[in-house]
Design a protein around this motif. Structure first.
Motif, mmCIF file in Angstrom:
data_model
loop_
_atom_site.group_PDB
_atom_site.id
_atom_site.type_symbol
_atom_site.label_atom_id
_atom_site.label_comp_id
_atom_site.label_asym_id
_atom_site.label_seq_id
_atom_site.Cartn_x
_atom_site.Cartn_y
_atom_site.Cartn_z
ATOM 1 N N MET A 17 -39.511 33.733 2.192
ATOM 2 C CA MET A 17 -40.481 34.128 3.219
ATOM 3 C C MET A 17 -39.910 34.012 4.631
ATOM 4 S SD MET A 17 -43.410 35.112 1.950
ATOM 5 C CE MET A 17 -44.451 34.959 3.401
ATOM 6 N N GLY A 18 -38.631 33.637 4.754
ATOM 7 C CA GLY A 18 -38.045 33.371 6.059
ATOM 8 C C GLY A 18 -37.929 34.573 6.966
ATOM 9 N N SER A 19 -37.886 35.794 6.410
ATOM 10 C CA SER A 19 -37.696 37.002 7.225
ATOM 11 C C SER A 19 -39.002 37.615 7.706
ATOM 12 C CB SER A 19 -36.914 38.049 6.415
ATOM 13 O OG SER A 19 -35.650 37.554 6.034
ATOM 14 N N TYR A 20 -40.123 37.086 7.246
ATOM 15 C CA TYR A 20 -41.416 37.654 7.640
ATOM 16 C C TYR A 20 -41.936 37.005 8.922
ATOM 17 C CZ TYR A 20 -41.353 39.642 2.938
ATOM 18 O OH TYR A 20 -41.010 40.332 1.801
ATOM 19 N N SER A 21 -42.916 37.635 9.533
ATOM 20 C CA SER A 21 -43.458 37.165 10.810
ATOM 21 C C SER A 21 -44.232 35.860 10.632
ATOM 22 C CB SER A 21 -44.396 38.225 11.396
ATOM 23 O OG SER A 21 -45.569 38.328 10.598
ATOM 24 N N PRO A 22 -44.405 35.099 11.730
ATOM 25 C CA PRO A 22 -45.204 33.860 11.657
ATOM 26 C C PRO A 22 -46.614 34.100 11.132
ATOM 27 C CG PRO A 22 -43.954 33.901 13.692
ATOM 28 C CD PRO A 22 -43.757 35.255 13.043
ATOM 29 N N TYR A 23 -47.226 35.240 11.499
ATOM 30 C CA TYR A 23 -48.573 35.548 11.002
ATOM 31 C C TYR A 23 -48.598 35.613 9.479
ATOM 32 C CZ TYR A 23 -52.481 38.482 9.489
ATOM 33 O OH TYR A 23 -53.567 38.981 8.809
ATOM 34 N N LEU A 24 -47.623 36.321 8.901
ATOM 35 C CA LEU A 24 -47.567 36.462 7.444
ATOM 36 C C LEU A 24 -47.291 35.117 6.773
ATOM 37 C CD1 LEU A 24 -45.526 39.794 7.238
ATOM 38 C CD2 LEU A 24 -47.991 39.496 6.900
ATOM 39 N N GLN A 25 -46.487 34.289 7.423
ATOM 40 C CA GLN A 25 -46.214 32.961 6.875
ATOM 41 C C GLN A 25 -47.459 32.076 6.923
ATOM 42 O OE1 GLN A 25 -42.860 31.564 9.155
ATOM 43 N NE2 GLN A 25 -41.428 33.012 8.221
ATOM 44 N N VAL A 26 -48.246 32.202 7.986
ATOM 45 C CA VAL A 26 -49.477 31.414 8.102
ATOM 46 C C VAL A 26 -50.487 31.842 7.043
ATOM 47 C CG1 VAL A 26 -51.492 30.963 9.561
ATOM 48 C CG2 VAL A 26 -49.199 30.856 10.543
ATOM 49 N N VAL A 27 -50.650 33.153 6.860
ATOM 50 C CA VAL A 27 -51.569 33.651 5.825
ATOM 51 C C VAL A 27 -51.155 33.110 4.454
ATOM 52 C CG1 VAL A 27 -52.323 35.714 4.568
ATOM 53 C CG2 VAL A 27 -52.244 35.737 7.061
ATOM 54 N N THR A 28 -49.872 33.136 4.180
ATOM 55 C CA THR A 28 -49.374 32.639 2.903
ATOM 56 C C THR A 28 -49.601 31.140 2.765
ATOM 57 O OG1 THR A 28 -47.670 34.364 2.947
ATOM 58 C CG2 THR A 28 -47.373 32.585 1.366
ATOM 59 N N THR A 29 -49.416 30.400 3.847
ATOM 60 C CA THR A 29 -49.669 28.954 3.832
ATOM 61 C C THR A 29 -51.113 28.663 3.459
ATOM 62 O OG1 THR A 29 -48.016 28.579 5.568
ATOM 63 C CG2 THR A 29 -49.626 26.835 5.203
ATOM 64 N N VAL A 30 -52.029 29.356 4.117
ATOM 65 C CA VAL A 30 -53.464 29.132 3.878
ATOM 66 C C VAL A 30 -53.818 29.440 2.431
ATOM 67 C CG1 VAL A 30 -55.789 29.941 4.437
ATOM 68 C CG2 VAL A 30 -54.127 29.527 6.270
ATOM 69 N N PHE A 31 -53.331 30.560 1.920
ATOM 70 C CA PHE A 31 -53.709 30.948 0.555
ATOM 71 C C PHE A 31 -52.995 30.115 -0.508
ATOM 72 C CE2 PHE A 31 -55.781 34.457 2.585
ATOM 73 C CZ PHE A 31 -56.836 34.756 1.721
ATOM 74 N N MET A 32 -51.809 29.615 -0.223
ATOM 75 C CA MET A 32 -51.190 28.683 -1.169
ATOM 76 C C MET A 32 -52.084 27.467 -1.355
ATOM 77 S SD MET A 32 -47.035 28.689 -0.579
ATOM 78 C CE MET A 32 -47.052 28.366 1.181
ATOM 79 N N MET A 33 -52.598 26.946 -0.258
ATOM 80 C CA MET A 33 -53.487 25.784 -0.337
ATOM 81 C C MET A 33 -54.801 26.129 -1.032
ATOM 82 S SD MET A 33 -51.961 23.152 0.748
ATOM 83 C CE MET A 33 -53.365 22.042 0.790
ATOM 84 N N LEU A 34 -55.330 27.312 -0.764
ATOM 85 C CA LEU A 34 -56.599 27.709 -1.384
ATOM 86 C C LEU A 34 -56.467 27.883 -2.894
ATOM 87 C CD1 LEU A 34 -58.008 30.280 1.222
ATOM 88 C CD2 LEU A 34 -58.685 27.903 0.869
ATOM 89 N N PHE A 35 -55.337 28.433 -3.340
ATOM 90 C CA PHE A 35 -55.149 28.613 -4.779
ATOM 91 C C PHE A 35 -54.800 27.296 -5.477
ATOM 92 C CE2 PHE A 35 -54.600 33.176 -3.719
ATOM 93 C CZ PHE A 35 -55.451 33.710 -4.675
ATOM 94 N N PHE A 74 -49.100 38.237 -5.607
ATOM 95 C CA PHE A 74 -49.043 37.787 -7.003
ATOM 96 C C PHE A 74 -48.403 36.400 -7.089
ATOM 97 C CE2 PHE A 74 -48.897 42.421 -8.684
ATOM 98 C CZ PHE A 74 -50.278 42.433 -8.808
ATOM 99 N N GLY A 75 -47.316 36.208 -6.338
ATOM 100 C CA GLY A 75 -46.613 34.928 -6.363
ATOM 101 C C GLY A 75 -47.430 33.798 -5.766
ATOM 102 N N THR A 76 -48.217 34.095 -4.751
ATOM 103 C CA THR A 76 -49.048 33.075 -4.109
ATOM 104 C C THR A 76 -50.265 32.745 -4.955
ATOM 105 O OG1 THR A 76 -48.355 33.911 -1.947
ATOM 106 C CG2 THR A 76 -50.273 32.468 -1.995
ATOM 107 N N ALA A 77 -50.921 33.770 -5.483
ATOM 108 C CA ALA A 77 -52.115 33.545 -6.300
ATOM 109 C C ALA A 77 -51.800 32.712 -7.531
ATOM 110 C CB ALA A 77 -52.723 34.887 -6.707
ATOM 111 N N GLY A 78 -50.662 33.005 -8.155
ATOM 112 C CA GLY A 78 -50.263 32.236 -9.325
ATOM 113 C C GLY A 78 -49.508 30.981 -8.972
ATOM 114 N N THR A 79 -49.367 30.701 -7.671
ATOM 115 C CA THR A 79 -48.544 29.598 -7.152
ATOM 116 C C THR A 79 -47.188 29.585 -7.855
ATOM 117 O OG1 THR A 79 -49.506 27.941 -8.664
ATOM 118 C CG2 THR A 79 -50.529 28.182 -6.497
ATOM 119 N N GLY A 80 -46.550 30.773 -7.858
ATOM 120 C CA GLY A 80 -45.268 30.930 -8.543
ATOM 121 C C GLY A 80 -44.082 30.892 -7.605
ATOM 122 N N GLY A 81 -43.987 31.858 -6.699
ATOM 123 C CA GLY A 81 -42.951 31.778 -5.683
ATOM 124 C C GLY A 81 -41.765 32.706 -5.813
#
Length: 479
Positions: free
Chosen positions: A228-246, A213-220
């Motif tokens: 997002m610091g406690s999540y795995s690199p994979y989850l951070q990469v997915v979030t990075t990609v979708f932040m840019m896409l939204f 929800f936070g990424t789709a709305g670019t809210g945070g």
């Protein structure tokens, strides 16, 4: 002024808000949280007031730009006031001003918070915070246009223009309601894809829902104190990609959907958007590597943080307050540039930046060749005088409001870096700033006056300045 239509639209907004509160109610039932009762009370209140306001349909269904702007501005204010009440009634944010700040930050997809310990909140409240990003990202009026046949017909375009970010709004398909439905289909589809990818990466379902929800709305708004610091690199990469896409203009996805890929990839704003992003990532990676650390590690965090700031999402994987001044200067620059027009991101918008740069180039050419005739173009089309006047009026109003806000906030005695970035972060709907409002801090230390000013900045920034300013113009209310 068509007061009947304004009243009716606000009533519809409140009824939809009551419907939206069903989601945190469900979370309260699942996790057995008594604080969920606050949503029951608030939903009934929204439903009752909304029904009274929309009970009688307006006789005059035609309305124009003024009514559209006023409806959107008043609608967002009323929605925010009612939306903050669950925090107050539950006692989780007892201060009304703090609660208003938090929910305005949610609906405007800013992500700035007054909470020192996010993890202490109940899950239903955390879900409501993050869900408010998703609702505000595409716009509550766009949502209403998609699900309800509002009075006003094609005049409803004025509502979409007033609420959608960017210098221009047009219908993607002949009928406006079909345009709203198409936008939400794209929005929902991308949301679902991201949610699935996060769950595949073993993120807890509740966390995945809130982060999506936070990424789709670019809210945070995060659910952990570490963002997002406690999540795995994979989850951070997915979030990075979708932040840019939204952060991409949704017209791009519309063209892809309707098999016009050539037109989509030729969009000038989208090309500039990614060029600015990758340039920023390259420069910050180089700056961080000079300071120390592996290049891949630095690239990972630079890519995430650049995407988070440029799209005005506001998540963080590290404390960028500790980064070199050069990298922080780039992030501050990205705060102002923002994402594409027609996206869920905030900021000045890439399209406006392109127009400003081309206008400067045109004026320089005119100084050298006074008799030459030059025109400013965007996306292959001539930018007419009306559009130029609009974007430069936006910049003028932007600078005045920014300076006034900075002066008021500076009364609290924080250092210039903190105050400047606090105004930049709220006005551009970013979230965290620098200094005392950095990624590991919050806005709770500011006074009531500063919080009210910053809350107003969030609304003004999300609604592109003029809808809110019109509320204070005496001529708006004259017959």
């Amino acid at each position: 002024m068509n007061y009947g239509s304004i009243r009716y639209i606000i009533g519809c907004i409140l009824k939809v808000e009551a419907l939206l509160m069903l989601l945190p109610m469900a979370a309260a039932v699942i996790y057995r949280e008594r604080s969920g009762l606050a949503f029951v009370v608030c939903a009934l209140l929204c439903l009752g007031v909304g029904t009274l306001l929309s009970l009688k349909k307006p006789k005059k269904t035609t309305y124009y730009a003024k009514e559209g702007y006023i409806s959107v501005a008043l609608g967002w204010i009323v929605m925010s006031i009612m939306g903050c009440l669950p925090f107050v009634f539950s006692g989780e944010i007892p201060s009304f001003v703090d609660a208003v700040f938090e929910i305005i930050s949610g609906f405007t997809t800013t992500g700035a918070s007054i909470l020192p310990d996010v993890e202490a909140m109940s899950r239903c409240m955390l879900l409501w915070r993050s869900f408010s990003h998703w609702v505000g990202g595409m716009g509550v009026l766009v949502f209403i246009l998609a699900i309800l046949p509002l009075a006003g017909g094609e005049h409803n375009l004025q509502l979409m223009k007033a609420e959608s970010p960017g210098p221009s709004v047009s219908k993607l398909v002949p009928k406006l309601r079909a345009t709203a439905i198409t936008l939400y289909k794209i929005y929902l589809g991308m949301t679902i894809i991201m949610l699935i990818l996060l769950i595949i990466g073993r993120m807890p379902v509740f966390d995945a829902l809130c982060i999506t929800f936070g990424t789709a709305g670019t809210g945070g708004f995060g659910v952990l104190n570490s963002s997002m610091g406690s999540y795995s690199p994979y989850l951070q990469v997915v979030t990075t990609v979708f932040m840019m896409l939204f952060g991409v203009n949704f017209s791009f996805y519309f063209l892809i959907l309707y098999r016009k890929a050539k037109d989509a990839f030729s969009m000038e704003e989208v090309r500039w958007y990614f060029a600015i992003y990758f340039s920023a990532v390259f420069l910050m990676t180089a700056s961080l590597t000079v300071q120390g650390g592996g290049i891949l590690h630095n690239f990972h965090h630079a890519a995430f943080q650049a995407a988070s700031v440029m799209t005005t999402t506001g998540y963080s994987t590290t404390d960028f307050n500790l980064w070199p001044s050069f990298s922080k200067a780039i992030l501050l620059t990205l705060m102002f540039i923002g994402a594409c027009a027609g996206s869920t991101g905030g900021g000045i918008k890439v399209s406006r930046v392109i127009i400003y740069m081309k206008s400067v180039k045109k004026e320089m050419a005119a100084l050298i060749h006074p008799r030459s005739v030059k025109v400013t173009k965007l996306e292959g089309k001539v930018v007419d005088d009306t559009m130029l006047r609009s974007v430069f009026a936006f910049l003028s109003a932007y600078l005045v409001i920014f300076v006034v806000s900075l002066l008021v906030v500076s009364l609290d005695g924080f250092d210039l870096e903190t105050n400047f970035s606090a105004v930049a972060a709220t006005f551009n709907n970013i979230g965290p700033g620098l200094g005392a409002v950095g990624p590991v801090s919050n806005f709770s230390a500011y006074s009531v006056l500063s919080k009210l000013v910053l809350s107003l900045d969030m609304l003004i920034g999300r609604l592109e300045i003029f809808p809110i300013l019109l509320l204070f113009a005496p001529s708006t209310w004259k017959k």
